[in-house]
Design an enzyme around this catalytic site. Structure first.
Site, PDB file in Angstrom:
ATOM      1  N   SER A 138       7.107  48.084  36.578  1.00 54.59           N
ATOM      2  CA  SER A 138       6.577  46.755  37.294  1.00 54.59           C
ATOM      3  C   SER A 138       7.480  45.593  36.840  1.00 54.59           C
ATOM      4  O   SER A 138       8.388  45.652  35.929  1.00 54.59           O
ATOM      5  CB  SER A 138       5.319  46.557  36.734  1.00 54.59           C
ATOM      6  OG  SER A 138       4.791  45.170  37.014  1.00 54.59           O
ATOM      7  N   TYR A 154      -0.054  45.727  29.320  1.00 57.02           N
ATOM      8  CA  TYR A 154       0.358  46.568  30.447  1.00 57.02           C
ATOM      9  C   TYR A 154       1.998  46.394  30.568  1.00 57.02           C
ATOM     10  O   TYR A 154       2.718  47.319  30.879  1.00 57.02           O
ATOM     11  CB  TYR A 154      -0.237  45.630  31.761  1.00 57.02           C
ATOM     12  CG  TYR A 154       0.296  46.306  32.845  1.00 57.02           C
ATOM     13  CD1 TYR A 154       0.013  47.454  33.425  1.00 57.02           C
ATOM     14  CD2 TYR A 154       0.954  45.485  33.907  1.00 57.02           C
ATOM     15  CE1 TYR A 154       0.229  48.073  34.800  1.00 57.02           C
ATOM     16  CE2 TYR A 154       1.450  46.118  35.162  1.00 57.02           C
ATOM     17  CZ  TYR A 154       1.079  47.317  35.487  1.00 57.02           C
ATOM     18  OH  TYR A 154       1.566  47.705  36.689  1.00 57.02           O
TER      19      TYR A 154
HETATM   20  P1  NAP Z   1      -3.764  52.339  42.487  1.00 58.04           P
HETATM   21  O1  NAP Z   1      -3.827  52.150  43.784  1.00 58.04           O
HETATM   22  O2  NAP Z   1      -4.962  51.934  41.650  1.00 58.04           O
HETATM   23  O3  NAP Z   1      -3.537  54.021  42.196  1.00 58.04           O
HETATM   24  C1  NAP Z   1      -3.428  54.465  41.274  1.00 58.04           C
HETATM   25  C2  NAP Z   1      -3.163  56.029  41.274  1.00 58.04           C
HETATM   26  O4  NAP Z   1      -2.986  56.436  39.931  1.00 58.04           O
HETATM   27  C3  NAP Z   1      -4.589  56.923  41.869  1.00 58.04           C
HETATM   28  O5  NAP Z   1      -3.804  57.962  42.943  1.00 58.04           O
HETATM   29  C4  NAP Z   1      -4.917  57.235  40.496  1.00 58.04           C
HETATM   30  O6  NAP Z   1      -5.732  58.526  40.791  1.00 58.04           O
HETATM   31  C5  NAP Z   1      -3.757  57.590  39.720  1.00 58.04           C
HETATM   32  N1  NAP Z   1      -4.117  57.736  38.528  1.00 58.04           N
HETATM   33  C6  NAP Z   1      -4.622  56.728  37.345  1.00 58.04           C
HETATM   34  N2  NAP Z   1      -4.609  57.164  36.090  1.00 58.04           N
HETATM   35  C7  NAP Z   1      -4.190  58.398  36.412  1.00 58.04           C
HETATM   36  C8  NAP Z   1      -4.281  59.475  35.289  1.00 58.04           C
HETATM   37  N3  NAP Z   1      -4.646  59.115  34.107  1.00 58.04           N
HETATM   38  N4  NAP Z   1      -3.902  60.620  35.573  1.00 58.04           N
HETATM   39  C9  NAP Z   1      -3.403  60.813  36.942  1.00 58.04           C
HETATM   40  N5  NAP Z   1      -3.410  59.949  37.772  1.00 58.04           N
HETATM   41  C10 NAP Z   1      -4.079  58.682  37.584  1.00 58.04           C
HETATM   42  O7  NAP Z   1      -2.769  51.882  41.958  1.00 58.04           O
HETATM   43  P2  NAP Z   1      -1.010  51.244  42.421  1.00 58.04           P
HETATM   44  O8  NAP Z   1      -1.090  49.977  42.854  1.00 58.04           O
HETATM   45  O9  NAP Z   1      -0.729  52.246  43.834  1.00 58.04           O
HETATM   46  O10 NAP Z   1      -0.180  51.596  41.241  1.00 58.04           O
HETATM   47  C11 NAP Z   1       0.552  52.681  41.212  1.00 58.04           C
HETATM   48  C12 NAP Z   1       1.817  52.681  40.238  1.00 58.04           C
HETATM   49  O11 NAP Z   1       2.426  51.249  40.570  1.00 58.04           O
HETATM   50  C13 NAP Z   1       1.149  52.285  38.891  1.00 58.04           C
HETATM   51  O12 NAP Z   1       1.863  52.719  37.935  1.00 58.04           O
HETATM   52  C14 NAP Z   1       1.246  50.749  38.768  1.00 58.04           C
HETATM   53  O13 NAP Z   1       1.209  50.252  37.364  1.00 58.04           O
HETATM   54  C15 NAP Z   1       2.327  50.427  39.386  1.00 58.04           C
HETATM   55  N6  NAP Z   1       2.410  48.891  39.920  1.00 58.04           N
HETATM   56  C16 NAP Z   1       1.666  48.469  40.757  1.00 58.04           C
HETATM   57  C17 NAP Z   1       1.663  47.093  41.238  1.00 58.04           C
HETATM   58  C18 NAP Z   1       0.612  46.551  42.428  1.00 58.04           C
HETATM   59  O14 NAP Z   1       1.004  45.392  42.685  1.00 58.04           O
HETATM   60  N7  NAP Z   1      -0.152  47.692  43.071  1.00 58.04           N
HETATM   61  C19 NAP Z   1       2.739  46.334  40.847  1.00 58.04           C
HETATM   62  C20 NAP Z   1       3.651  46.768  39.900  1.00 58.04           C
HETATM   63  C21 NAP Z   1       3.617  48.369  39.577  1.00 58.04           C
HETATM   64  P3  NAP Z   1      -7.231  58.669  41.274  1.00 58.04           P
HETATM   65  O15 NAP Z   1      -7.151  58.183  42.656  1.00 58.04           O
HETATM   66  O16 NAP Z   1      -7.631  59.804  41.194  1.00 58.04           O
HETATM   67  O17 NAP Z   1      -8.069  57.728  40.455  1.00 58.04           O
END
Ligand code: NAP
Length: 243
Positions: free
Chosen positions: A138, A152
């Site tokens: 991130s 985080y």
């Molecule tokens: P999201 O929509 O909340 O999706 C999170 C995913 O991770 C879901 O598939 C969830 O599974 C899975 N997950 C969470 N905890 C887990 C665990 N303990 N074991 C296995 N699976 C787990 O999040 P996202 O925004 O797509 O984020 C994906 C990645 O990008 C993360 O690492 C986040 O930190 C990073 N990121 C996101 C952003 C942003 O603005 N969105 C920015 C920077 C970085 P379930 O569906 O089964 O709950």
């Protein structure tokens, strides 16, 4: 090369978009998820609908035995694992560090650091030459997220160090390790911050004037996994609209 790629957190958000994008490049995809079985199976259907092959596998990435089982199931069902998108992650309620809840602090480290390390370790154990890993970091790692969630940000800085170190460890084995650092992307993760106006509140900070879409992050991940990135290892690519 016959690509079999595990995408942790493949059920929703960036991971789901990545599964669909990788299938377009011919990867057979393991859609990892923790609890959202229905969403994971929808991703499998979307991949199949586009002529690809995917399976959904439940595993909490913070639990060692479940990570080992995830990789074993992937190999059993689709063949030797060639790729890992280390994407599963959680955010946290917005707070200054002085007020951070200890349980939240531990959970963020458990999922974002220990989970990412367990998955990367398993990949390092099973992958052979030609393999590739992409860790999802991130921009928080380099911005620090003051007043929001320094813990985080620190968890993602650990992911960046994992990318650098493991890239060097595995280079001689022909395995590449890279990262992507998204900025603010339209996904459900922001609900965990407790700020219902999160998107509106951050947009003024983003130079291009909008949040990113999961598909725009998936493009970078797909490139880093592809042969087009054959000389790229140890890099973390910022995909953040200038942030
Ligand atoms: P999201 O929509 O909340 O999706 C999170 C995913 O991770 C879901 O598939 C969830 O599974 C899975 N997950 C969470 N905890 C887990 C665990 N303990 N074991 C296995 N699976 C787990 O999040 P996202 O925004 O797509 O984020 C994906 C990645 O990008 C993360 O690492 C986040 O930190 C990073 N990121 C996101 C952003 C942003 O603005 N969105 C920015 C920077 C970085 P379930 O569906 O089964 O709950």
């Amino acid at each position: 090369m016959d690509n079999v790629t595990i995408v942790t957190g493949g059920s929703r958000g960036i991971g789901a978009a990545t599964c669909v994008r990788l299938a377009r490049d011919g990867h057979r995809v393991v859609v990892g998820y923790r609890s959202a079985a229905h969403a994971a199976h929808q991703v499998v259907d979307a991949v199949a609908g586009a002529g690809g092959q995917a399976v959904a596998v439940q595993a909490d990435t913070a639990v060692e035995d479940e990570v080992v089982a995830l990789f074993a199931t992937a190999a059993d069902q689709l063949g030797p694992v060639t790729g890992l998108v280390n994407n599963a992650g959680i955010a946290a309620p917005l707070t200054r560090l002085a007020d951070v809840d200890t349980a939240d602090l531990r959970r963020v480290m458990d999922v974002n650091v220990i989970g990412a390390f367990l998955c990367a370790r398993q990949a390092a154990r099973v992958m052979t030459a030609g393999g590739a890993i992409v860790n999802v970091s991130s921009t928080a790692a380099t911005l620090g997220s003051p007043g929001n969630y320094i813990h985080y940000a620190a968890s993602k800085a650990a992911v960046d160090a994992l990318t650098l170190g493991l890239a060097k460890e595995l280079a001689a084995d022909g395995i590449r390790v890279n990262g992507v650092a998204p900025g603010f992307v339209h996904t459900e993760i922001h609900e965990q911050t407790g700020d219902p106006d999160r998107a509106a509140n951050v947009v003024s900070r983003i130079p291009v004037g909008r949040l990113g879409n999961p598909e725009e992050i998936a493009e970078a991940i797909a490139w880093l996994l592809s042969p087009a990135a054959s000389y790229t290892t140890g890099a973390t690519l910022r995909v953040a609209g200038g942030l």
